[in-house]
Design an enzyme around this catalytic site. Sequence first.
Site, PDB file in Angstrom:
ATOM      1  N   CYS A  57      41.935  76.383 -25.898  1.00 15.67           N
ATOM      2  CA  CYS A  57      41.222  75.601 -26.899  1.00 15.67           C
ATOM      3  C   CYS A  57      42.169  75.005 -27.931  1.00 15.67           C
ATOM      4  O   CYS A  57      43.218  75.554 -28.229  1.00 15.67           O
ATOM      5  CB  CYS A  57      40.185  76.465 -27.614  1.00 15.67           C
ATOM      6  SG  CYS A  57      38.793  76.946 -26.576  1.00 15.67           S
ATOM      7  N   ARG A  91      41.175  70.401 -25.910  1.00 16.44           N
ATOM      8  CA  ARG A  91      41.855  71.376 -25.071  1.00 16.44           C
ATOM      9  C   ARG A  91      43.355  71.073 -25.058  1.00 16.44           C
ATOM     10  O   ARG A  91      43.766  69.920 -25.118  1.00 16.44           O
ATOM     11  CB  ARG A  91      41.341  71.324 -23.624  1.00 16.44           C
ATOM     12  CG  ARG A  91      39.884  71.724 -23.474  1.00 16.44           C
ATOM     13  CD  ARG A  91      39.669  73.202 -23.684  1.00 16.44           C
ATOM     14  NE  ARG A  91      38.284  73.584 -23.474  1.00 16.44           N
ATOM     15  CZ  ARG A  91      37.362  73.626 -24.431  1.00 16.44           C
ATOM     16  NH1 ARG A  91      37.688  73.290 -25.670  1.00 16.44           N
ATOM     17  NH2 ARG A  91      36.122  73.978 -24.160  1.00 16.44           N
ATOM     18  N   HIS A 141      41.746  82.374 -23.744  1.00 13.99           N
ATOM     19  CA  HIS A 141      41.443  82.204 -25.166  1.00 13.99           C
ATOM     20  C   HIS A 141      42.724  81.987 -25.961  1.00 13.99           C
ATOM     21  O   HIS A 141      43.745  82.625 -25.706  1.00 13.99           O
ATOM     22  CB  HIS A 141      40.741  83.448 -25.715  1.00 13.99           C
ATOM     23  CG  HIS A 141      39.284  83.529 -25.378  1.00 13.99           C
ATOM     24  ND1 HIS A 141      38.368  82.616 -25.857  1.00 13.99           N
ATOM     25  CD2 HIS A 141      38.582  84.423 -24.624  1.00 13.99           C
ATOM     26  CE1 HIS A 141      37.168  82.939 -25.410  1.00 13.99           C
ATOM     27  NE2 HIS A 141      37.270  84.025 -24.663  1.00 13.99           N
TER      28      HIS A 141
END
Length: 249
Positions: free
Chosen positions: A217, A226, A148
């Site tokens: 991300c 990405r 993340h």
Amino acid sequence: MSVRFVVRTFSELCVTVGTLIVLFVAYVLFWTGVKAADAAEGEIDTLHGQWGAREPVTPAPPPAPPPASGGASPSSSPSGSAEPPSSAAPAPYRAGKPFATMRIPRFGSGWEWPVLENTEVSTLRKGLGHYSGTARPGETGNFAVAGHRRTYGDPFKDFPELRPGDAVIVNDGATWFTYRVVKEPYRTVPGDTAVVDPVPRGSGFEEPGRYLTLTTCEPEWGSSHRLIAWAHLDATRPVSEGKPPEPAG
């Protein structure tokens, strides 16, 4: 129905909605981070317990990896050992379970996260996720890992700061693997699976080697794209010899 009643009801509704929004933002920004930090620490403790219970093993020296093209490969082969003896097939990784830790000095001296098997939502809430089917640390192929950028501890918050030469240090309990980033992060779209191929497209690598791919991300609070960073294996060191040096890159 009086105007005063309508205004009061609307005001109360706005206050309620505003409170819910504040609570949600606090949950996303703060509470998920607290839970992720606790979960990651627990996974690392689990790994240390498993590693401490192992019998000492002397790994066999790996064969020299083929050089990567495009100037991305170091001038010498990685030192130390990178793979277990060929006579002992390693046990498969267990889904959602940790098998290594990762340190990226560029992200700070206290940055350390567990690497767990697969990239399911529940897995990424506890640490970094290994793309199932890609190489293991130190193996020939592409060791690919996701994390993340925001929420759940923000492990890859500073991902855009990665620069060529930065170290990415992986510990599987027997060996320290030091990878070196080869270029600044690359932007692509979700579903571009070629970035985790054994010889990843766009990386500048043209021949088989021992590579690492990191993904997160983009943009920072979205997921329309990405960010990808690639690295090659630069050196290995048995855990019994102590930690490798950790330059900022």
